[in-house]
Design a protein around this motif. Structure first.
Motif, short mmCIF file in Angstrom:
data_model
loop_
_atom_site.label_atom_id
_atom_site.label_comp_id
_atom_site.label_asym_id
_atom_site.label_seq_id
_atom_site.Cartn_x
_atom_site.Cartn_y
_atom_site.Cartn_z
N GLY A 164 0.80 -1.22 0.00
CA GLY A 164 0.00 0.00 0.00
C GLY A 164 0.83 1.27 0.00
O GLY A 164 0.37 2.33 0.39
N MET A 168 7.40 3.80 1.96
CA MET A 168 8.18 4.03 0.75
C MET A 168 8.61 5.49 0.69
O MET A 168 7.82 6.38 0.93
CB MET A 168 7.30 3.70 -0.47
CG MET A 168 7.94 2.71 -1.37
SD MET A 168 6.81 1.96 -2.53
CE MET A 168 6.27 3.33 -3.46
N GLU A 200 16.31 0.62 -3.63
CA GLU A 200 16.34 0.35 -5.07
C GLU A 200 16.71 1.62 -5.81
O GLU A 200 16.45 2.72 -5.32
CB GLU A 200 14.95 -0.07 -5.57
CG GLU A 200 14.55 -1.47 -5.22
CD GLU A 200 13.13 -1.79 -5.67
OE1 GLU A 200 12.48 -0.96 -6.33
OE2 GLU A 200 12.69 -2.90 -5.32
N LYS A 201 17.23 1.46 -6.99
CA LYS A 201 17.38 2.59 -7.90
C LYS A 201 15.97 3.12 -8.17
O LYS A 201 15.05 2.34 -8.43
CB LYS A 201 18.02 2.11 -9.20
CG LYS A 201 18.13 3.17 -10.27
CD LYS A 201 19.32 4.04 -10.00
CE LYS A 201 19.32 5.29 -10.88
NZ LYS A 201 20.22 6.32 -10.35
N HIS A 235 1.76 6.33 -5.60
CA HIS A 235 2.30 5.00 -5.88
C HIS A 235 1.24 3.92 -5.73
O HIS A 235 1.58 2.76 -5.49
CB HIS A 235 3.51 4.68 -5.00
CG HIS A 235 4.69 5.57 -5.28
ND1 HIS A 235 5.26 5.65 -6.52
CD2 HIS A 235 5.40 6.40 -4.49
CE1 HIS A 235 6.27 6.50 -6.48
NE2 HIS A 235 6.37 6.98 -5.26
N MET A 286 9.55 -6.67 -9.28
CA MET A 286 9.31 -5.79 -8.13
C MET A 286 8.83 -6.60 -6.94
O MET A 286 9.41 -6.58 -5.88
CB MET A 286 8.28 -4.74 -8.51
CG MET A 286 8.54 -3.43 -7.87
SD MET A 286 7.66 -2.04 -8.62
CE MET A 286 6.29 -2.71 -9.48
#
Ligand code: ADP
Length: 663
Positions: A164, A168, A200-201, A235, A286
């Motif tokens: 969710g 992030m 992560e990139k 997102h 992912m």
């Protein structure tokens, strides 16, 4: 095949699963919280069991109660839907222990994919490409900093146990890394009970493309092509489609095969989705969702397969209904998620009763999945999705034109929705051209303009006068009134305070002894006359200029107006929602809860001098933190809330003494 199954979920997905049960002659058992006693999914089921109070952790997340309901009902299997317990391996095990078939993968596969970090390690071994990043076990600052430097900024920090979009964070520079790591850790620990992070990139213009997979217990595993879910806000997905626009067959096959390899690597069974992030010609794993997805209907539309039926057949031990070569794509399908939320307020969830609901007509090419009927409420307890609208066409252009028509005719009143945003996206030339990536909405702020249109003075006047007429709020006895009525004097009445897009709106109505009425609105002072022609149509004159406004719906807390083609939703702040007391105090300087909320923290201190826009408090609504800012410069005069307080919609949390206005 089963004779009876329990659906451990609510809302549209519970209804969706029951539809398949009905078609296959399987009896369905619902479970419900106290907030859902009269919900659509309960009415649709053959049997329904109460499982506790409204908060999910006391009902829809209670493994013991759900298993007990399943046993009591004599159900043979449990379908978990999505969300709630659908990716909980303990729940899958508890079902098995109680002799119930869990409609989903084996617990070990759920566990393997439940941690993003572990899943990535597994995929790396299976030869599935990963976006460059760090998913190691060492979590000390130095290791994470070094990893971020190696990867190169911008980077994305994710919670390994996340979902969710929680936890992030995009980090642009090394300076911002330390604080972002601490914040992500805190958020991960409080949301998921585990603070492992991965880095992560951060790809700047990627597409989110996912592959639907299915495996049975006989060793077959197939992919049902891709879905493009690039249209996102915060997102999180808003629009999904299949097939992905501008996607070639080679890439489809390569990603499909990578997804099947991912399934085989974890001994997968049932429906699953392997999510990839795609940039240029490259695609990277992912995460894998070990359940049915919200957006599965677009896959059903293009393949002609029924995925819930597939799930039930696989759970009953049957073989997959199709082999890979028997699967094909027919036409194109698009799904939009209709949410109770205010796109103009950073997609803040909206809470309230849906007073009017008129969806477009369903057909073979137009599907609506919903768990909500007119008169139902969207509450703070659950996801604010009202419905999914799914259209199909011979090609993408036909699907899109069907989508535009359907959205234009979709009527929802009583609460704010994202319909204006969906209409704007469906009308956008870039979307029509299939030029999509995950930055589409943030990069096109003009899409939000339609969602924040300020009401005309006539619409405002109609809203205030309707609010004043709301039944039960009126008294006919002038001596009992507290509105400033006085014999033989001009009468000044403070009208009910309204709230829209998070801002409070106030107005006063002055009636002279001669009967002339003047309305003082935020944008000016007008002589006013109003004629309520029928229950819905009202004519308003401001300084002699007449205009007709339609009052779509009106109840004690919300008013929805139609002004030309524009819908305007207002919240009425009344004693009923704990907000009336502030009206007489002049509410311009008050900081109010925009929705029923939990107070996270109060940053304001008594006597503090604040500037406009400064954050004074943070509240949490439906797991989303909302910062409440000073509506104007001033001094903190009163603090009326403390951390962990549950506050009503419109309740005053901080009262400001406004800085003197220079006249
Ligand atoms: P969650 O499980 O919290 O929803 P995901 O890992 O599924 O998180 O990612 C959600 C979305 O975040 C993706 O659909 C994509 O838009 C964005 N995202 C994830 N990883 C990256 C990345 N490395 N670069 C850019 N965007 C990303």
């Amino acid at each position: 095949m089963f004779h009876k199954i329990l659906i451990a979920n609510r809302g549209e997905i519970a209804c969706r699963v029951m539809r398949t049960c009905r078609r296959l002659g399987i009896a369905s058992v619902a479970v419900y919280s106290e907030a859902d006693a009269s919900a659509r999914h309960v009415a649709m089921a053959d049997e329904a069991y109460p499982i506790g109070p409204p908060p999910a952790r006391e009902s829809y997340l209670r493994i013991d109660r759900i298993v007990a309901a399943a046993r009591a009902s004599g159900a043979e299997a449990v379908h978990p839907g999505y969300g709630f317990l659908s990716e909980n391996a303990d729940f899958a095990e508890a079902c098995a222990e109680a002799g119930l078939v869990f409609v989903g993968p084996p617990p070990a596969a759920i566990r393997a994919m439940g941690s993003k970090a572990q899943a990535k390690a597994l995929m790396e071994k299976a030869g599935v490409p990963l976006v460059s990043g760090y998913h190691g076990a060492a979590q000390d600052e130095a290791t994470l900093h070094e990893a971020a430097r190696q990867i190169g900024f911008p980077v994305l920090i994710k919670a390994s146990a996340g979902g969710g979009g929680k936890g992030m964070r995009v980090v642009e520079t090394e300076d911002a890394l330390g604080p972002a790591i601490s914040a992500a850790r805190r958020e991960a620990a409080s949301s998921f009970g585990e603070d492992r992070l991965l880095i992560e990139k951060y790809l700047t213009r990627p597409r989110h493309i996912e592959i639907q997979v299915f495996a049975d217990t006989c060793g077959q595993c197939v992919y049902l092509f891709e879905r493009d879910c690039s249209i996102q806000r915060r997102h999180q997905k808003v629009i999904e489609e299949a097939p992905a626009p501008h996607f070639n067959a080679d890439r489809r096959a390569a990603m499909g095969e990578a997804a099947v390899a991912a399934c085989r690597a974890v001994g997968y069974v049932g429906a699953g989705t392997v999510e990839f992030i795609v940039e240029g010609d490259a695609f990277y794993f992912m995460e894998m969702n070990t359940r049915l997805q919200v957006e599965h209907p677009v896959t059903e539309m293009i393949t002609g397969q029924e995925l819930v039926e597939w799930q039930l057949r696989v759970a009953a031990g049957e073989r997959l209904p199709c082999t890979q070569t028997e699967l094909a794509i027919h036409g194109a399908a698009i799904e939009v998620r209709i949410y109770a939320e205010d796109p103009a307020q950073d997609f803040r969830p909206a809470i309230g009763r849906i007073t009017h609901l008129l969806p477009p007509r369903r057909s073979a090419q137009l599907r609506i999945d919903t768990g909500v009927r007119a008169g139902d409420s969207i509450t703070q307890y659950y996801d604010p999705m009202i419905a999914k609208l799914i259209v199909h066409g011979e090609d993408r252009a036909e699907a899109l034109s069907r989508l535009r028509d359907a959205l234009a005719g979709y009527e929802i009143a009583g609460i704010a929705t994202n319909l204006p945003l969906l209409r704007a996206i469906a009308a956008s030339p870039d979307f029509a051209a299939g030029v999509v990536d995950t930055g589409f909405i943030p990069r096109n702020p003009q899409l939000l303009v339609a969602c924040a249109s300020t009401p005309s003075a006539h619409a405002l006047a109609a809203a205030f006068l309707s609010a004043r007429q709301t039944p039960g709020e009126q008294t006919d006895d002038p001596f009992a009134a507290t509105d400033g009525w006085a014999l033989n004097l001009d009468r000044a009445e403070v009208l009910p305070t309204l709230m829209q897009h998070g801002a409070t709106l106030t107005a006063r109505l002055i009636t002279t002894v001669a009967g002339q009425e003047t309305l003082i609105l935020p944008e000016g002072t007008f002589t006013v006359a109003a004629q309520f022609m029928s229950r819905q149509r009202c004519r308003i004159a401001l300084n002699g200029v007449w205009r007709t406004i339609t009052v779509l719906t009106r109840d004690t807390t919300h008013i929805t107006l139609l002004d030309g083609a524009e819908t305007q939703v207002f919240t009425v702040l009344t004693a009923a929602n704990g907000a009336a007391e502030a009206v007489s105090a002049g509410s311009g300087g008050d900081v109010r809860a925009p929705l029923p909320a939990r107070v996270v923290r109060v940053q304001a201190e008594l006597g503090q001098v604040v500037t406009q826009g400064e954050t004074l408090a943070v509240v949490e609504v439906m797991k989303m933190e909302i910062a409440l800012t000073a509506p104007s410069a001033g001094t903190v005069a009163e603090i009326l809330a403390a951390p962990d307080d549950m506050v009503a919609e419109g309740a005053v949390l901080v009262r400001l003494e406004q800085a003197e206005n220079k006249e």
